[in-house]
Design a protein around this motif. Structure first.
Motif, PDB file in Angstrom:
ATOM      1  N   SER A 184       3.597   9.691   7.266  1.00  0.00           N
ATOM      2  CA  SER A 184       2.584   9.492   8.311  1.00  0.00           C
ATOM      3  C   SER A 184       2.228   8.014   8.453  1.00  0.00           C
ATOM      4  CB  SER A 184       1.332  10.325   8.007  1.00  0.00           C
ATOM      5  OG  SER A 184       0.758   9.948   6.767  1.00  0.00           O
TER       6      SER A 184
ATOM      7  N   LEU B 109       2.734   5.876  11.931  1.00  0.00           N
ATOM      8  CA  LEU B 109       1.665   5.089  12.557  1.00  0.00           C
ATOM      9  C   LEU B 109       2.062   3.627  12.708  1.00  0.00           C
ATOM     10  CD1 LEU B 109      -1.364   6.681  10.686  1.00  0.00           C
ATOM     11  CD2 LEU B 109      -0.978   6.767  13.154  1.00  0.00           C
ATOM     12  N   LEU B 110       2.726   3.075  11.700  1.00  0.00           N
ATOM     13  CA  LEU B 110       3.195   1.691  11.792  1.00  0.00           C
ATOM     14  C   LEU B 110       4.259   1.547  12.874  1.00  0.00           C
ATOM     15  CD1 LEU B 110       3.400   0.742   7.998  1.00  0.00           C
ATOM     16  CD2 LEU B 110       1.767  -0.148   9.680  1.00  0.00           C
TER      17      LEU B 110
ATOM     18  N   CYS C 264       4.611   3.492  15.570  1.00  0.00           N
ATOM     19  CA  CYS C 264       3.955   3.621  16.884  1.00  0.00           C
ATOM     20  C   CYS C 264       3.277   2.313  17.277  1.00  0.00           C
ATOM     21  CB  CYS C 264       2.934   4.753  16.848  1.00  0.00           C
ATOM     22  SG  CYS C 264       3.643   6.406  16.807  1.00  0.00           S
ATOM     23  N   SER C 265       2.625   1.676  16.317  1.00  0.00           N
ATOM     24  CA  SER C 265       1.963   0.401  16.596  1.00  0.00           C
ATOM     25  C   SER C 265       2.983  -0.668  16.981  1.00  0.00           C
ATOM     26  CB  SER C 265       1.169  -0.059  15.369  1.00  0.00           C
ATOM     27  OG  SER C 265       0.173   0.867  15.028  1.00  0.00           O
TER      28      SER C 265
ATOM     29  N   ILE D 188      -3.647   1.605  21.911  1.00  0.00           N
ATOM     30  CA  ILE D 188      -2.766   2.377  21.040  1.00  0.00           C
ATOM     31  C   ILE D 188      -2.767   1.809  19.634  1.00  0.00           C
ATOM     32  CG2 ILE D 188      -0.350   2.976  20.585  1.00  0.00           C
ATOM     33  CD1 ILE D 188       0.039   3.257  23.588  1.00  0.00           C
ATOM     34  N   VAL D 189      -2.675   0.491  19.529  1.00  0.00           N
ATOM     35  CA  VAL D 189      -2.681  -0.145  18.203  1.00  0.00           C
ATOM     36  C   VAL D 189      -4.012   0.085  17.496  1.00  0.00           C
ATOM     37  CG1 VAL D 189      -2.642  -2.376  17.004  1.00  0.00           C
ATOM     38  CG2 VAL D 189      -0.948  -1.882  18.771  1.00  0.00           C
TER      39      VAL D 189
ATOM     40  N   CYS E 182      -4.080   3.605  16.236  1.00  0.00           N
ATOM     41  CA  CYS E 182      -3.188   3.742  15.080  1.00  0.00           C
ATOM     42  C   CYS E 182      -3.803   3.110  13.836  1.00  0.00           C
ATOM     43  CB  CYS E 182      -1.838   3.106  15.370  1.00  0.00           C
ATOM     44  SG  CYS E 182      -0.787   4.049  16.500  1.00  0.00           S
TER      45      CYS E 182
ATOM     46  N   PHE F 105      -6.392   5.488  12.290  1.00  0.00           N
ATOM     47  CA  PHE F 105      -5.802   6.574  11.504  1.00  0.00           C
ATOM     48  C   PHE F 105      -5.030   6.036  10.301  1.00  0.00           C
ATOM     49  CE2 PHE F 105      -6.613   8.827  15.466  1.00  0.00           C
ATOM     50  CZ  PHE F 105      -7.169   9.999  14.981  1.00  0.00           C
ATOM     51  N   LEU F 106      -4.515   4.827  10.408  1.00  0.00           N
ATOM     52  CA  LEU F 106      -3.847   4.226   9.261  1.00  0.00           C
ATOM     53  C   LEU F 106      -4.853   3.965   8.136  1.00  0.00           C
ATOM     54  CD1 LEU F 106      -1.193   3.170   8.134  1.00  0.00           C
ATOM     55  CD2 LEU F 106      -1.670   0.967   9.214  1.00  0.00           C
TER      56      LEU F 106
ATOM     57  N   ARG G 190      -5.057   7.032   6.288  1.00  0.00           N
ATOM     58  CA  ARG G 190      -3.876   7.267   5.432  1.00  0.00           C
ATOM     59  C   ARG G 190      -3.923   6.397   4.181  1.00  0.00           C
ATOM     60  NH1 ARG G 190      -2.660  11.685   5.354  1.00  0.00           N
ATOM     61  NH2 ARG G 190      -4.840  11.734   5.998  1.00  0.00           N
TER      62      ARG G 190
END
Length: 339
Positions: free
Chosen positions: A51, A55-56, A58-59, A73-74, A77, A80-81, A84
């Motif tokens: 995960s 996320l990384l 997607c960023s 978006i970043v 992310c 949520f990062l 994580r």
């Protein structure tokens, strides 16, 4: 001298909770709930890193391919990062209890290198420090009291704390503190308390050596992480990790700490000095990874691995041992209820 894992049990046996749970649930049920699993624990670590990678990625794609939508978006992310990264800290906590994996050697090896080192924690130091929390939970000797002192507070005060978290002030302060702890200028803890260590005969090079010795796993992990990112021309990915570490991870930690013990009774009874919190999908992603929201259950039976906590919660609810859990939003409202 007792070993750290023995200290957890010493703290547990001081309370009446285990005796009551044994009487209510039966020793066979408790023994079953205490079973560890290499598969469950291993998958928790693997899925957490998958995960994080997603996320990384997607960023990175948002930065590389998009323009208008890249920033939101970043930012999403990174939020949520932070959750994580908190999950890695929770898995470190699980490893400290030796409940992450059934094999004790692999439990410590995986916890050291794939959970603790990335978030700049030391498993051995954390294990001993956290044992003191379990022994003295809710009393004046509780080493984690600084995390929840001052609650309830006012809404503006709580918002100022969140602003400090989300603007990186808390993250920078925490990292500096960890560096000073590993250099043995101050005593190691997870609460930010400054307790100076008396090394009157030490010179600067003694502290420098202590820093590298105590930080070696984190330094090696992130040196390898940076080398991989640099070789693949993905240094932005390395920067994104640290952005989450500084800006969103502290926010997730604070909400989690408030939910677990803030505005509870100052007593040695773990059923009254600890809180279980109801967590939906969003809360589990940000504040309650690995079922850490079942915190009364964890304190009642520290030897139960995280993936067994939902069942223990269900059984305790059926026996009316614990009250219905509030939501994170309800806990935050209570934490900010001072006038």
């Amino acid at each position: 001298m007792k070993q750290p894992h023995d200290l957890f049990e010493t703290g547990l046996l001081r309370e009446s909770a285990r005796e009551r749970l044994t009487a209510e649930l039966g020793s066979d049920t408790i023994q079953r709930l205490q079973q560890r699993s290499n598969i469950r624990g291993g998958w928790a670590v693997i899925s957490c890193w998958l995960s994080i990678g997603l996320l990384l990625a997607c960023s990175w794609f948002a930065i590389d391919l998009l323009s208008y939508w890249a920033i939101p978006i970043v930012l999403l992310c990174l939020l949520f990062l932070g959750g994580r990264i908190l999950a890695l800290a929770i898995l470190t906590h699980e490893g400290a209890h030796r409940t992450l994996l059934a094999n004790s050697k692999w439990n410590d090896l995986i916890s050291h290198w794939l959970c603790a080192a990335p978030v700049y924690l030391d498993l051995a130091k954390y294990r001993y420090h956290h044992a003191q929390h379990h022994i003295h939970t809710g009393t004046e000797k509780d080493v984690d009291l600084p995390l929840i002192e001052g609650f309830p507070t006012t809404r503006p005060s709580l918002m100022r704390k969140f602003i400090r978290d989300l603007t990186g002030q808390t993250g920078v302060k925490s990292l500096i503190g960890l560096c000073l702890m590993n250099a043995e200028f101050i005593r190691w803890n997870v609460t930010g308390v400054v307790d100076k260590v008396n090394h009157a005969d030490w010179h600067w090079y003694h502290h420098l050596r202590a820093f590298f010795v105590n930080s070696r796993r984190t330094l090696l992990f992130h040196a390898g992480f940076f080398a991989i990112c640099f070789s693949l021309n993905l240094t932005v990915v390395f920067a994104l990790w640290w952005a989450a570490y500084f800006f969103t991870y502290p926010f997730c930690i604070r909400v989690r700490a408030i939910a677990e013990h803030a505005v509870t009774e100052r007593t040695g009874d773990m059923l009254r000095n600890t809180r279980t919190t109801q967590a939906g999908l969003l809360a589990r992603a940000l504040f309650a990874p690995c079922h850490v929201n079942f915190h009364i259950e964890h304190h009642a039976l520290v030897s139960v691995p995280f993936w067994q906590l939902p069942e223990l919660h269900k059984l305790m609810q059926e026996k009316n041992i614990t009250p219905p859990p509030p939501s994170y939003w309800q806990v935050l409202k209570l934490a900010a209820s001072a006038r």
